[in-house]
Design an enzyme around this catalytic site. Structure first.
Site, PDB file in Angstrom:
ATOM      1  N   GLU A 238       0.820  -1.215   0.000  1.00  0.00           N
ATOM      2  CA  GLU A 238       0.000   0.000   0.000  1.00  0.00           C
ATOM      3  C   GLU A 238       0.851   1.260   0.000  1.00  0.00           C
ATOM      4  O   GLU A 238       2.027   1.259   0.377  1.00  0.00           O
ATOM      5  CB  GLU A 238      -0.906   0.032   1.223  1.00  0.00           C
ATOM      6  CG  GLU A 238      -0.164   0.170   2.543  1.00  0.00           C
ATOM      7  CD  GLU A 238      -1.086   0.260   3.746  1.00  0.00           C
ATOM      8  OE1 GLU A 238      -1.537   1.373   4.049  1.00  0.00           O
ATOM      9  OE2 GLU A 238      -1.335  -0.781   4.379  1.00  0.00           O
ATOM     10  N   GLU A 283     -11.093  -3.349  12.850  1.00  0.00           N
ATOM     11  CA  GLU A 283      -9.712  -2.921  12.618  1.00  0.00           C
ATOM     12  C   GLU A 283      -9.615  -2.047  11.368  1.00  0.00           C
ATOM     13  O   GLU A 283      -8.959  -1.006  11.357  1.00  0.00           O
ATOM     14  CB  GLU A 283      -8.802  -4.146  12.486  1.00  0.00           C
ATOM     15  CG  GLU A 283      -7.332  -3.796  12.294  1.00  0.00           C
ATOM     16  CD  GLU A 283      -6.468  -5.024  12.070  1.00  0.00           C
ATOM     17  OE1 GLU A 283      -5.321  -4.837  11.632  1.00  0.00           O
ATOM     18  OE2 GLU A 283      -6.934  -6.155  12.318  1.00  0.00           O
ATOM     19  N   ARG A 391       6.637  -6.633   3.798  1.00  0.00           N
ATOM     20  CA  ARG A 391       6.894  -7.772   2.889  1.00  0.00           C
ATOM     21  C   ARG A 391       8.263  -7.606   2.232  1.00  0.00           C
ATOM     22  O   ARG A 391       8.378  -7.604   1.004  1.00  0.00           O
ATOM     23  CB  ARG A 391       5.797  -7.916   1.827  1.00  0.00           C
ATOM     24  CG  ARG A 391       4.407  -7.621   2.314  1.00  0.00           C
ATOM     25  CD  ARG A 391       3.895  -8.643   3.340  1.00  0.00           C
ATOM     26  NE  ARG A 391       2.955  -7.988   4.253  1.00  0.00           N
ATOM     27  CZ  ARG A 391       1.699  -7.698   3.971  1.00  0.00           C
ATOM     28  NH1 ARG A 391       1.207  -7.989   2.791  1.00  0.00           N
ATOM     29  NH2 ARG A 391       0.937  -7.106   4.874  1.00  0.00           N
ATOM     30  N   GLY A 407      -2.100  -6.271  13.241  1.00  0.00           N
ATOM     31  CA  GLY A 407      -2.856  -5.244  13.941  1.00  0.00           C
ATOM     32  C   GLY A 407      -3.552  -5.819  15.161  1.00  0.00           C
ATOM     33  O   GLY A 407      -4.356  -6.736  15.048  1.00  0.00           O
ATOM     34  N   GLU A 417      -2.823 -13.797  15.863  1.00  0.00           N
ATOM     35  CA  GLU A 417      -1.959 -12.709  15.391  1.00  0.00           C
ATOM     36  C   GLU A 417      -0.577 -13.243  15.009  1.00  0.00           C
ATOM     37  O   GLU A 417       0.024 -12.783  14.033  1.00  0.00           O
ATOM     38  CB  GLU A 417      -1.848 -11.621  16.458  1.00  0.00           C
ATOM     39  CG  GLU A 417      -3.177 -11.039  16.917  1.00  0.00           C
ATOM     40  CD  GLU A 417      -4.023 -10.455  15.794  1.00  0.00           C
ATOM     41  OE1 GLU A 417      -3.509 -10.230  14.684  1.00  0.00           O
ATOM     42  OE2 GLU A 417      -5.227 -10.214  16.031  1.00  0.00           O
TER      43      GLU A 417
END
Length: 435
Positions: A238, A283, A391, A407, A417
């Site tokens: 992103e 989230e 990544r 998160g 998680e």
């Protein structure tokens, strides 16, 4: 020495990532940053100048001369002013900023060790661009251009990987998640992204890892760099922020994750599960709410808007809930102001951001550096783009490592998680090439 400006498009390049990997691996063009966005790759190499910012000192170099000085204020403004003093002549700048860059805006400076590098930008002498129409070379000598063309055209075999072990956890990740859940339920903050580092027991061929990893990932952006003693390659899911020539500012928060690439039926089932999971929806929603507030604080009134809300985007070994937030930058704001407000990404820090960042510094233990920082490009016209560094594989003279996070909210379960970090590490770990 004469240089060439080869702008005539040539034959199509069938594997741009492989061509870029060969340019980097040839090790004859000095330090470099490779950056991929929207079908275009650029190899920016052999810095003619640059800017290094650490906790105590700003160093600015140009054509072999370097000045060093103490600095004060906010790092974003310091970089903006330093770039403005260089005789760029329309040239582009490339580089990276580390997670600790955020500490000055978020009252967390006390957490940052002395001499921590906050940012490193460079202005290249050579740029090679490859897109779907061919390639273009600028700034190279005729001999360099000939070597570049030969490397681009070379037909070689893909490298073989030495997959990394990712399930060992000497960092006590589950216990740290449980501690964060306790703090959230005590009302200290709503969300934090906690990460864990996976050390690699061998030297990594970073350009080869980039080539193999890019063939097996679907990033929003990708990068490969060697700059200031750091090598890294990654497949960014992103944007942190982009400001274009029309002053439109964009961010793309991703939050909410499930595995991907396990077969069509399983992927469809996990997508449906992702879209129905209350924890993942909460989230994502609070991340978008924070991003919208940040854009609204930067933008002309009434221009902030959310689009593609809670779309599912596939990013290598995982799929995410994703949204896009945009606005038109206010007249009294700069692209560097936008970077400062939106950095670090809300999906890599926490909510509220100030308390989330404090928790990251306390519970993640060792400095993040480039992880959850950004690779940055600044055009000669002032447009800026910063892509989130996740990544990725990282390497210095002290070793090589991977890193991933998840998160954490009040409904989080430590085992789930931890599993999410494994899913994210699987975007890179199977493709690491031993040097």
């Amino acid at each position: 020495m004469s240089t060439t400006d080869e702008r005539v498009r040539a034959e199509l390049v069938t594997d741009p990532a492989a061509a870029m990997s060969r340019l980097a691996g040839a090790d004859r063009f000095g330090e470099y940053v490779i950056y991929e966005r929207q079908g275009e790759w650029v190899f920016a190499a052999d810095p003619m100048g640059g800017i290094e910012l650490d906790v105590d000192e700003l160093r600015v170099s140009w054509q072999g001369e370097t000045t060093a000085e103490a600095w004060s204020g906010r790092p974003a403004a310091v970089l903006d002013q330093a770039l403005g003093r260089l005789p760029l002549g329309g040239r582009n700048a490339y580089g990276w900023i580390g997670f600790e860059f955020c500490a000055w805006a978020l009252d967390a400076v006390a957490h940052v060790p002395a001499r921590t590098t906050l940012a490193h930008l460079m202005v290249p002498r050579i740029e090679v661009r490859i897109d779907d129409t061919g390639h273009a070379i600028s700034g190279a000598t005729p001999d360099e251009a000939e070597a570049i063309l030969a490397l681009i055209a070379e037909d070689d075999e893909a490298p073989a990987a030495t997959p990394a072990e990712i399930r060992l956890d000497p960092t006590g990740y589950r216990d740290r998640v449980a501690e964060a859940v306790g703090e959230i339920n005590a009302g200290r903050y709503q969300k934090v992204i906690l990460s864990r580092k996976v050390d690699l027991p061998f030297v990594v061929d970073v350009p080869a890892t980039y080539r193999l990893g890019r063939a097996n990932n679907t990033p929003a952006r990708s990068f490969l760099l060697r700059l200031g003693g750091l090598e890294a390659a990654g497949f960014s899911p992103e944007l942190v922020v982009a400001v274009d020539d029309e002053r439109v500012v964009t961010t793309e928060p991703l939050a909410g994750t499930r595995a991907f690439g396990r077969g069509a039926d399983i992927d469809a089932a996990t997508k449906a599960e992702l879209l129905a999971d209350p924890k993942e929806i909460v989230e994502h929603a609070i991340s978008v709410q924070t991003s919208f507030a940040e854009i609204a604080a930067l933008a002309e009134p009434g221009t902030a808007a959310v689009s593609d809300f809670m779309a599912v985007r596939e990013r290598g070994s995982v799929q995410h809930l994703a949204s896009t937030v945009r606005g038109t930058l206010a007249d009294d704001r700069t692209a560097w102001d936008a970077l400062e407000v939106l950095f670090p990404s809300v999906t890599a820090s926490g909510i509220p951001k100030r308390e989330g960042v404090d928790s990251v510094f306390r519970l993640d233990h060792d400095p993040r550096g480039l992880y959850s920082g950004a690779v940055v490009t600044v055009s000669g016209t002032g447009a800026l783009e910063a892509t989130l560094v996740l990544r990725a594989v990282y390497q210095t003279t002290e070793g090589a490592w991977l890193r991933a996070g998840a998160g954490i909210v009040g409904q989080s379960r430590p085992e789930r998680e931890f599993e999410e970090t494994c899913e994210k590490l699987s975007s890179v770990a199977p493709y690491v090439v031993k040097g």
